[in-house]
Scaffold this motif. Structure first.
Motif, PDB file in Angstrom:
ATOM      1  N   PHE A  69      -4.681  -2.122  -2.268  1.00  0.00           N
ATOM      2  CA  PHE A  69      -5.243  -1.683  -0.997  1.00  0.00           C
ATOM      3  C   PHE A  69      -5.624  -0.214  -1.109  1.00  0.00           C
ATOM      4  O   PHE A  69      -4.770   0.640  -1.332  1.00  0.00           O
ATOM      5  CB  PHE A  69      -4.225  -1.877   0.128  1.00  0.00           C
ATOM      6  CG  PHE A  69      -3.915  -3.320   0.453  1.00  0.00           C
ATOM      7  CD1 PHE A  69      -4.316  -3.873   1.661  1.00  0.00           C
ATOM      8  CD2 PHE A  69      -3.209  -4.122  -0.438  1.00  0.00           C
ATOM      9  CE1 PHE A  69      -4.035  -5.187   1.969  1.00  0.00           C
ATOM     10  CE2 PHE A  69      -2.912  -5.442  -0.139  1.00  0.00           C
ATOM     11  CZ  PHE A  69      -3.333  -5.979   1.068  1.00  0.00           C
ATOM     12  N   ASP A  70      -6.914   0.074  -0.930  1.00  0.00           N
ATOM     13  CA  ASP A  70      -7.424   1.440  -0.968  1.00  0.00           C
ATOM     14  C   ASP A  70      -7.848   1.809   0.445  1.00  0.00           C
ATOM     15  O   ASP A  70      -8.962   1.517   0.879  1.00  0.00           O
ATOM     16  CB  ASP A  70      -8.614   1.528  -1.940  1.00  0.00           C
ATOM     17  CG  ASP A  70      -9.090   2.958  -2.150  1.00  0.00           C
ATOM     18  OD1 ASP A  70      -8.869   3.793  -1.253  1.00  0.00           O
ATOM     19  OD2 ASP A  70      -9.692   3.233  -3.208  1.00  0.00           O
ATOM     20  N   TYR A  71      -6.919   2.464   1.175  1.00  0.00           N
ATOM     21  CA  TYR A  71      -7.195   2.753   2.577  1.00  0.00           C
ATOM     22  C   TYR A  71      -8.192   3.898   2.756  1.00  0.00           C
ATOM     23  O   TYR A  71      -8.858   3.979   3.788  1.00  0.00           O
ATOM     24  CB  TYR A  71      -5.883   3.052   3.306  1.00  0.00           C
ATOM     25  CG  TYR A  71      -4.986   1.838   3.372  1.00  0.00           C
ATOM     26  CD1 TYR A  71      -5.215   0.819   4.292  1.00  0.00           C
ATOM     27  CD2 TYR A  71      -3.920   1.691   2.477  1.00  0.00           C
ATOM     28  CE1 TYR A  71      -4.405  -0.307   4.344  1.00  0.00           C
ATOM     29  CE2 TYR A  71      -3.104   0.562   2.522  1.00  0.00           C
ATOM     30  CZ  TYR A  71      -3.347  -0.432   3.455  1.00  0.00           C
ATOM     31  OH  TYR A  71      -2.560  -1.539   3.497  1.00  0.00           O
ATOM     32  N   ASP A  72      -8.307   4.777   1.776  1.00  0.00           N
ATOM     33  CA  ASP A  72      -9.296   5.849   1.876  1.00  0.00           C
ATOM     34  C   ASP A  72     -10.716   5.291   1.857  1.00  0.00           C
ATOM     35  O   ASP A  72     -11.607   5.779   2.563  1.00  0.00           O
ATOM     36  CB  ASP A  72      -9.116   6.854   0.738  1.00  0.00           C
ATOM     37  CG  ASP A  72      -7.810   7.638   0.853  1.00  0.00           C
ATOM     38  OD1 ASP A  72      -7.319   7.779   1.989  1.00  0.00           O
ATOM     39  OD2 ASP A  72      -7.286   8.095  -0.187  1.00  0.00           O
ATOM     40  N   ARG A  73     -10.930   4.262   1.038  1.00  0.00           N
ATOM     41  CA  ARG A  73     -12.263   3.650   0.942  1.00  0.00           C
ATOM     42  C   ARG A  73     -12.383   2.391   1.796  1.00  0.00           C
ATOM     43  O   ARG A  73     -13.436   1.758   1.816  1.00  0.00           O
ATOM     44  CB  ARG A  73     -12.571   3.311  -0.521  1.00  0.00           C
ATOM     45  CG  ARG A  73     -12.665   4.521  -1.440  1.00  0.00           C
ATOM     46  CD  ARG A  73     -13.313   4.143  -2.756  1.00  0.00           C
ATOM     47  NE  ARG A  73     -12.519   3.163  -3.493  1.00  0.00           N
ATOM     48  CZ  ARG A  73     -13.043   2.255  -4.323  1.00  0.00           C
ATOM     49  NH1 ARG A  73     -14.354   2.186  -4.499  1.00  0.00           N
ATOM     50  NH2 ARG A  73     -12.247   1.413  -4.972  1.00  0.00           N
ATOM     51  N   ASP A  84     -14.972  -6.461  -4.409  1.00  0.00           N
ATOM     52  CA  ASP A  84     -14.105  -5.781  -3.454  1.00  0.00           C
ATOM     53  C   ASP A  84     -14.315  -6.368  -2.056  1.00  0.00           C
ATOM     54  O   ASP A  84     -15.397  -6.859  -1.725  1.00  0.00           O
ATOM     55  CB  ASP A  84     -14.410  -4.286  -3.409  1.00  0.00           C
ATOM     56  CG  ASP A  84     -14.141  -3.587  -4.734  1.00  0.00           C
ATOM     57  OD1 ASP A  84     -13.503  -4.197  -5.607  1.00  0.00           O
ATOM     58  OD2 ASP A  84     -14.589  -2.428  -4.883  1.00  0.00           O
ATOM     59  N   SER A  85     -13.262  -6.295  -1.224  1.00  0.00           N
ATOM     60  CA  SER A  85     -13.355  -6.782   0.149  1.00  0.00           C
ATOM     61  C   SER A  85     -13.054  -5.648   1.123  1.00  0.00           C
ATOM     62  O   SER A  85     -12.126  -4.864   0.892  1.00  0.00           O
ATOM     63  CB  SER A  85     -12.367  -7.922   0.391  1.00  0.00           C
ATOM     64  OG  SER A  85     -12.729  -9.089  -0.324  1.00  0.00           O
ATOM     65  N   PRO A  86     -13.814  -5.542   2.207  1.00  0.00           N
ATOM     66  CA  PRO A  86     -13.516  -4.507   3.200  1.00  0.00           C
ATOM     67  C   PRO A  86     -12.236  -4.821   3.961  1.00  0.00           C
ATOM     68  O   PRO A  86     -11.936  -5.979   4.250  1.00  0.00           O
ATOM     69  CB  PRO A  86     -14.737  -4.550   4.127  1.00  0.00           C
ATOM     70  CG  PRO A  86     -15.279  -5.931   3.980  1.00  0.00           C
ATOM     71  CD  PRO A  86     -15.006  -6.340   2.568  1.00  0.00           C
TER      72      PRO A  86
END
Length: 202
Positions: A69-73, A84-86
């Protein structure tokens, strides 16, 4: 646990480990079945004022696949090299979602009367989707652990999506709304049904 895979009925042992470490958490579910081998799912992340915030989800059968999980992006990325999934605030993974639902109900059960729908972005090892659960109501389950009062939630398969799965979840109203039964049913009829046989504090 009982289940069906390719018309083969089986029984298995399963364990769900949940550890609240204050600012962070760890969750692990492992299923071991004779002839079918084992499968484990893990979720690690942070505990925030809004609930669980997963950082990594792992799903291992023969080999592990993972989601990060990349919360910045605002993205979930996958070790399987799928797109990738939003993701947005409140996103969960396929293990943490059951704990998070229990936390929401435990914090304010009066906010979720029968008929209420709760929708969360739910991330698997290869993709993400929107899962909507409907609060069905309370009942007493006859589980291996004994009669257990529980609140049922249900996620129905999406009509516009092939091979989607149904999820039925029962949260123990006397056990802090932790899961006491989880039943996952695939589009082909295969299912896995986990029922509480005992619990203890780690």
């Amino acid at each position: 646990m009982t289940g069906q895979a390719k018309r083969f009925h089986y029984s298995a042992s399963a364990e769900l480990l949940w550890r609240n470490l204050g600012a962070t958490y760890e969750a692990r579910q492992e299923i071991k079945a004779f002839l079918l081998g084992s499968r484990s799912q893990t979720s690690t992340g942070r505990i925030t004022e809004q609930g669980l915030q997963p950082v990594r989800f792992g799903d291992r059968a023969r080999a592990e696949q993972a989601a990060h999980f990349d919360y910045d992006r605002h993205l979930a990325t996958f070790s399987a090299n799928t797109p990738d999934s939003p993701i947005g605030p409140g996103a969960q993974d396929r293990l943490s979602v059951f704990i998070q639902l229990g936390a929401l109900l435990a914090a304010a059960p009066e906010r979720y009367p029968p008929g209420t729908r709760i929708t969360l972005t739910t991330v698997g090892a290869r993709s993400a989707d929107r899962w909507s659960f409907t609060v069905e109501g309370t009942e007493t389950l006859n589980l291996p652990a004994g009669p257990t009062p529980a609140l049922k939630l249900q996620r129905l398969p999406r009509a516009d999506k092939d091979r989607d799965q149904q999820a039925d979840l029962w949260l123990g109203t006397g056990l802090g709304y932790l899961p006491v039964r989880i039943r996952i049913t695939q589009a082909n009829g295969d299912f896995a049904d986990l029922a509480l046989s005992g619990h203890e504090t780690p």
